[in-house]
Design an enzyme around this catalytic site. Structure first.
Site, PDB file in Angstrom:
ATOM      1  N   GLY A 100       2.568   2.246   5.410  1.00 31.18           N
ATOM      2  CA  GLY A 100       3.740   1.473   5.847  1.00 31.18           C
ATOM      3  C   GLY A 100       4.440   2.125   7.027  1.00 31.18           C
ATOM      4  O   GLY A 100       4.913   1.453   7.940  1.00 31.18           O
TER       5      GLY A 100
ATOM      6  N   CYS B 268       1.966   0.033  -8.655  1.00 33.85           N
ATOM      7  CA  CYS B 268       3.070   0.614  -7.883  1.00 33.85           C
ATOM      8  C   CYS B 268       4.313   0.703  -8.762  1.00 33.85           C
ATOM      9  O   CYS B 268       5.213   1.492  -8.489  1.00 33.85           O
ATOM     10  CB  CYS B 268       3.328  -0.165  -6.608  1.00 33.85           C
ATOM     11  SG  CYS B 268       3.677  -1.868  -6.918  1.00 33.85           S
TER      12      CYS B 268
ATOM     13  N   GLY C  32       0.835  -1.202   0.000  1.00 35.08           N
ATOM     14  CA  GLY C  32       0.000   0.000   0.000  1.00 35.08           C
ATOM     15  C   GLY C  32       0.863   1.242   0.000  1.00 35.08           C
ATOM     16  O   GLY C  32       2.010   1.218  -0.454  1.00 35.08           O
ATOM     17  N   SER C  33       0.306   2.308   0.560  1.00 36.52           N
ATOM     18  CA  SER C  33       0.999   3.593   0.506  1.00 36.52           C
ATOM     19  C   SER C  33       2.153   3.644   1.503  1.00 36.52           C
ATOM     20  O   SER C  33       2.178   2.917   2.502  1.00 36.52           O
ATOM     21  CB  SER C  33       0.015   4.724   0.831  1.00 36.52           C
ATOM     22  OG  SER C  33      -0.398   4.606   2.175  1.00 36.52           O
TER      23      SER C  33
ATOM     24  N   GLU D 240       5.744  -3.429   0.892  1.00 36.07           N
ATOM     25  CA  GLU D 240       5.816  -3.123  -0.536  1.00 36.07           C
ATOM     26  C   GLU D 240       4.984  -1.865  -0.712  1.00 36.07           C
ATOM     27  O   GLU D 240       3.766  -1.916  -0.837  1.00 36.07           O
ATOM     28  CB  GLU D 240       5.258  -4.313  -1.317  1.00 36.07           C
ATOM     29  CG  GLU D 240       5.847  -4.454  -2.692  1.00 36.07           C
ATOM     30  CD  GLU D 240       4.932  -3.888  -3.736  1.00 36.07           C
ATOM     31  OE1 GLU D 240       5.153  -2.719  -4.107  1.00 36.07           O
ATOM     32  OE2 GLU D 240       4.014  -4.588  -4.156  1.00 36.07           O
TER      33      GLU D 240
HETATM   34  C1  UN1 Z   1       1.819  -3.626  -7.742  1.00 35.78           C
HETATM   35  O1  UN1 Z   1       1.486  -2.686  -8.465  1.00 35.78           O
HETATM   36  O2  UN1 Z   1       1.594  -3.607  -6.499  1.00 35.78           O
HETATM   37  O3  UN1 Z   1       5.506  -5.619 -12.029  1.00 35.78           O
HETATM   38  C2  UN1 Z   1       2.426  -4.890  -8.236  1.00 35.78           C
HETATM   39  C3  UN1 Z   1       4.299  -5.375 -12.159  1.00 35.78           C
HETATM   40  C4  UN1 Z   1       3.316  -6.398 -11.653  1.00 35.78           C
HETATM   41  C5  UN1 Z   1       3.097  -6.257 -10.184  1.00 35.78           C
HETATM   42  C6  UN1 Z   1       2.773  -4.874  -9.704  1.00 35.78           C
HETATM   43  N1  UN1 Z   1       3.831  -7.709 -11.946  1.00 35.78           N
HETATM   44  O4  UN1 Z   1       3.881  -4.364 -12.679  1.00 35.78           O
END
Ligand code: UN1
Length: 509
Positions: free
Chosen positions: A244, A295, A239-240, A261
């Protein structure tokens, strides 16, 4: 409710039934999470919240006492069943991801494929949990490492990968002998219910206790109950950065483990030697794909000053022809933002960018897609903004399709710009110059957890360890040796001699 709106809800109902559960309908007085679709903005269902998280954790703890002693290859059988069931339900689950997270069909299916891939990986891993044997300084002794299960694990996931991130964590955890309690995002409870139904069927087929992987539904309080509970050995949270920063110290205070993450602010350096056609395709997928809500989405282009104008022109042209609309339509490449809050973030970032000297060269506005979408559905034109420098707005993550373009004159300057943000998830360089490519990947190059050459920063496969540095949180999930994060290491020294030599040559009596 119009006929068109009924369609999305009906589709969700049919899918939940196909995977062995039902569309919930919580009592209006009961605590519930509202499931909605960003495609139309409509409410699909009221999903009852978990009221007794303590009981769920107690079951996870109880199941752990048995599961940890099941041989790892036998644990792998559950994951094999899960992979088989996901293959069977791929089309349905992928569609539910589109309905609830707004991803285009191909990306919804891709997310389920990512689950299948990690299951395949997990089955093999279940026969490869190994430790080292290490040379000892003492005669007649052997020193070795063993990896043992850690305990019940909490998996807290975000809306944008509502099912794959659960699978990266859960597959590794189950193979490692841990049990799992999953809290999906409040924005995606239905995919949570669907995956849980599939998981329980996999456990049943493999003859395992269904309590090895449980689901809790609810808001922040449910997440906090997991974060603060000493029975939860590891909190894996996606998440953000803000989230975290709250989770990490609370778990640390009770000496639990975290795997974080968090935010990314991923860049692509485009060098003068780059293959421009390939570069444009790579950049557009990473920046506009998933409506900029990965992300790993590309947020910054760092272009050499000699090619920046041409590159921006090519990107703007590509952006102008991107089909925006319902992700359930076959031609669509850009679906909706998840909700109004995301749209507000988009507009706020664009105002800040304008104040900080930016000029919009593509997009910048909301799109009325017509069809079934209501006022509460938020579609935007993917946006490109040229920025005079890496100002505050460029250095912060906005979860929307905004691409900032900066320029550089010297390759060292480009690397410095890549690294001069608080986040450290993913990064890339487009170049055909071997020296630049290797420099970017070297210890004095990109400071991110992921660094690519001639590929955008998004779209990683499961075989590599996934995660990043700095404010991204330092965690690693998915492939490579990420499994170690889900286990505890013991160092064992065995004396098979009849002497008792002490280490470091110490004499004692
Ligand atoms: C995410 O956005 O939390 O590498 C994961 C990627 C994907 C996973 C993204 N396999 O863009």
């Amino acid at each position: 409710m119009t006929t068109a709106q009924t369609t999305v809800t009906d589709r969700a109902r049919r899918i939940l039934e196909a995977v062995g559960t039902t569309l919930p309908d919580a009592d209006p007085s009961a605590e519930a999470v509202i499931a909605r679709s960003p495609i139309t903005g409509e409410t699909i269902a009221r999903v009852p919240a978990t009221t007794d998280v303590d009981a769920v954790i107690a079951r996870a703890q109880q199941a752990f006492t048995t599961w940890r002693s099941v041989p790892a290859p036998v644990r792998g059988a559950v994951v094999r069943e899960l992979g088989e069931l996901l293959r069977e339900h791929k089309a349905d689950l992928g569609e539910l991801v589109s309905i609830e997270a707004g991803k285009i069909r191909s990306e919804g299916l891709g997310e389920v494929q990512e689950m299948i891939d990690i299951c395949d990986f997990g089955v093999g891993l279940s026969r490869q949990l190994y430790g080292l044997t290490i040379a000892t300084e003492r005669p007649g002794h052997r020193m070795m490492e063993q990896w043992h299960p850690l305990g019940p694990i909490a998996v807290i996931t975000a809306f944008n990968f509502p099912v794959a991130v659960w699978s990266w964590n859960t597959v590794l955890a189950l193979v490692s002998g841990d049990t799992v309690v999953w809290k999906p995002s409040e924005k995606t409870p239905l995919t949570g219910l669907a995956v849980q139904a599939i998981m329980e069927e996999a456990a049943r087929r493999a003859g395992a206790d269904p309590a090895i992987a449980q689901l809790v539904i609810g808001d922040r309080a449910v997440g906090e109950a997991l974060v603060d509970d000493t029975r939860i050995a590891l909190v894996s949270a996606t998440g953000s950065t803000r989230m975290g920063a709250q989770v990490a110290p609370r778990v640390a205070a009770r000496f639990g483990r975290v795997l974080l993450e968090l935010g990314g602010n991923n860049a692509a350096i485009v060098a003068p030697s780059a293959d421009i056609d390939l570069t444009v395709r790579g950049l557009v997928f990473s920046a506009a794909g998933t409506a900029g809500q990965r992300c790993t989405s590309l947020r910054r282009v760092i272009a050499h000053e000699s090619i920046a104008d041409e590159l921006v022109e090519r990107l703007a042209k590509a952006y102008a022809s991107l089909p925006i609309g319902s992700p359930l339509e076959a031609d669509t490449l850009v679906g909706p933002l998840i909700d109004q809050q995301a749209y507000n973030g988009f507009t706020a970032a664009l105002s800040a960018a304008a104040e900080q000297g930016g000029s919009i060269v593509a997009g910048g506005d909301r799109v009325a897609v017509g069809g079934d979408s209501g006022d509460d559905a938020y579609y935007v034109h993917p946006t490109i903004v040229r920025m005079p420098e890496q100002s505050a707005v460029v250095r912060s993550e906005t979860f929307a399709p905004i691409l900032y373009v900066l320029t550089y004159s010297d390759f060292d300057e480009a690397i410095a710009l890549n690294n001069d943000v608080p986040q450290g998830l993913s990064s890339s360089v487009f170049t055909t110059d071997l020296r630049e490519a290797e420099r970017f990947l070297s210890a004095s190059g990109s400071d991110c957890g992921i660094a690519n050459v001639n590929i955008g920063p998004s779209g990683a496969e499961i075989g590599g360890a996934f995660g990043g540095e700095k404010e991204t949180g330092g965690g690693r999930e998915s492939g490579s040796d990420a499994w170690r994060g889900y286990m505890r290491r013991t160092t064992n020294t065995v004396n098979y001699s009849s002497e008792l030599p002490l280490a470091q040559g110490v004499q004692f009596g």
